[in-house]
Design an enzyme around this catalytic site. Structure first.
Site, PDB file in Angstrom:
ATOM      1  N   ARG A 101      40.603  29.361  34.531  1.00  0.00           N
ATOM      2  CA  ARG A 101      41.247  30.230  35.304  1.00  0.00           C
ATOM      3  C   ARG A 101      42.444  31.093  34.421  1.00  0.00           C
ATOM      4  NH1 ARG A 101      42.555  31.721  41.708  1.00  0.00           N
ATOM      5  NH2 ARG A 101      39.985  31.678  41.641  1.00  0.00           N
ATOM      6  N   HIS A 128      35.994  37.710  38.255  1.00  0.00           N
ATOM      7  CA  HIS A 128      35.859  37.202  39.340  1.00  0.00           C
ATOM      8  C   HIS A 128      34.308  36.503  39.672  1.00  0.00           C
ATOM      9  CE1 HIS A 128      36.665  33.717  41.525  1.00  0.00           C
ATOM     10  NE2 HIS A 128      37.307  34.292  42.955  1.00  0.00           N
ATOM     11  N   GLN A 131      33.095  34.034  42.627  1.00  0.00           N
ATOM     12  CA  GLN A 131      33.206  34.636  43.073  1.00  0.00           C
ATOM     13  C   GLN A 131      32.900  35.661  44.632  1.00  0.00           C
ATOM     14  OE1 GLN A 131      35.919  33.811  46.574  1.00  0.00           O
ATOM     15  NE2 GLN A 131      34.555  35.116  47.787  1.00  0.00           N
ATOM     16  N   ASP A 220      39.964  43.738  48.692  1.00  0.00           N
ATOM     17  CA  ASP A 220      40.768  42.490  47.828  1.00  0.00           C
ATOM     18  C   ASP A 220      41.971  42.648  48.130  1.00  0.00           C
ATOM     19  OD1 ASP A 220      41.316  40.523  46.131  1.00  0.00           O
ATOM     20  OD2 ASP A 220      40.501  41.545  44.748  1.00  0.00           O
ATOM     21  N   CYS A 260      37.713  37.568  49.993  1.00  0.00           N
ATOM     22  CA  CYS A 260      37.060  36.622  48.920  1.00  0.00           C
ATOM     23  C   CYS A 260      38.750  35.685  48.849  1.00  0.00           C
ATOM     24  CB  CYS A 260      37.611  36.855  47.234  1.00  0.00           C
ATOM     25  SG  CYS A 260      38.439  37.506  47.203  1.00  0.00           S
ATOM     26  N   ARG A 288      31.481  29.097  47.867  1.00  0.00           N
ATOM     27  CA  ARG A 288      31.704  29.175  47.001  1.00  0.00           C
ATOM     28  C   ARG A 288      31.314  27.382  46.237  1.00  0.00           C
ATOM     29  NH1 ARG A 288      37.013  31.270  43.982  1.00  0.00           N
ATOM     30  NH2 ARG A 288      35.911  30.135  43.289  1.00  0.00           N
TER      31      ARG A 288
END
Ligand code: CP
Ligand code: NVA
Length: 305
Positions: A101, A128, A131, A220, A260, A288
């Site tokens: 990340r 991402h 996700q 988001d 998310c 996830r």
């Protein structure tokens, strides 16, 4: 599939295979016949905060027989300026895979190239992917396998961030209709749109048009990690794009709101909408684990072959 660096780099079939395996691994949780990561150590190299991604990878790696090793960049020499390519060459000789990340997409690409071990994008400024796989799994659970095919999906908010971009690539690879509703300066630039080259992705500055007839409405945060300093000067553009009850009146009758997480109530989503759709939103978080287990198992097998 040797790495998961972006949705852009996947084919539609690879996405479908990962979803099918994700459902299977979810159903088999606690009694997996095979442990594809047995005897392996996978590193989680994180430059940004995380709750869901870190925990779901630690759990998923363990449940597939592997050992997760969390490495905050603040604790390793990478944080003091050691180049990513040197870190990659060291870790590539010691461990079996990595989820990273960070900020630049280039960093995960470089790590994958120099380490030679399976590498997963656990969020960059660009994409991402983990996700989006979990979200597609959630859509299939709620609406049925492959249901995204005939569905309109909307993304309302920052149309030019990692989540919206990964959704755009998913729409391109899988062929569903995606509407991005965002303020003018927060829609992807012409260069990106040309590169995407996808007729089934619609861009609009009208949030109502974006949401009209959509079954899944995503949002988001307005300020992604690393953008905190932009504060109000960015956020002030987004209030008309808040996912609230009035906006959702324009959605399809069977709609769900997706997020998310983490969420900022009163900004991109209202408290009542978030709590109404909490069963869906926290299922996305739970998924996830299962989507990433599918990624881990697929990469472990492909790199063994
Ligand atoms: N959705 C998501 O990636 O959450 P975290 O930042 O907590 O990992
Ligand atoms: N766009 C958000 C996603 C968080 C999971 C960010 O990058 O902060």
């Amino acid at each position: 599939m040797k790495n998961l660096l972006s949705i852009e780099q996947l084919t539609g079939d690879e996405i479908k295979d990962l979803l099918a395996l994700g459902h299977k691994l979810k159903a088999e949780r606690g009694h997996h016949e095979r442990l594809p990561l047995k005897g392996q150590t996978w590193a989680l190299i994180f430059s940004k905060s995380s709750t869901r991604t870190r925990v779901s990878f630690e759990v998923g790696i363990s449940e597939l027989g592997g050992r997760p090793m969390f490495l905050s960049v603040h604790d390793i020499q990478l944080g003091r300026g050691e180049p990513i390519k040197d870190t990659a060459r060291v870790l590539g000789r010691m461990i079996h895979g990595a989820a990273i990340r960070t900020y630049g997409q280039q960093e995960v690409e470089e790590f994958a190239g120099f380490s030679g071990i399976p590498t997963i994008n656990a969020l960059t400024d660009e994409e991402h992917p983990c996700q989006i796989l979990a979200d597609l799994l959630t859509i299939e659970e709620i609406y049925g396998p492959g249901s995204w095919k005939d569905m309109k999906i909307a993304f309302v908010g920052d149309g030019d961030n990692n989540m919206s971009r990964s959704w755009m690539w998913a729409a391109k690879r899988l062929g569903f209709t995606l509407a991005i509703g965002a303020p003018t300066n927060y829609l992807p630039l012409e260069d990106f749109r040309k590169h995407l080259d996808c007729e089934n992705v619609i861009f609009t500055t009208d949030p109502v048009e974006a949401v009209k007839g959509a079954s899944v409405i995503n949002t988001d945060v307005w300020l992604s990690m690393g953008q905190e300093a932009e504060g109000l000067s960015k956020e002030k553009h987004f209030y008309p794009y808040q996912v609230n009850r009035e906006l959702l009146e324009h959605a399809a009758p069977n709609h769900s709101a997706f997020h998310c997480l983490p969420a900022y109530r009163g900004k991109e989503i209202t408290e009542d909408v978030l709590e109404h759709f909490a069963p869906v939103i926290f299922r996305e978080a739970e998924n996830r684990v299962h989507a990433q287990k599918a990624v881990l198992a697929t990469l472990a097998d492909a790199n063994r072959a």
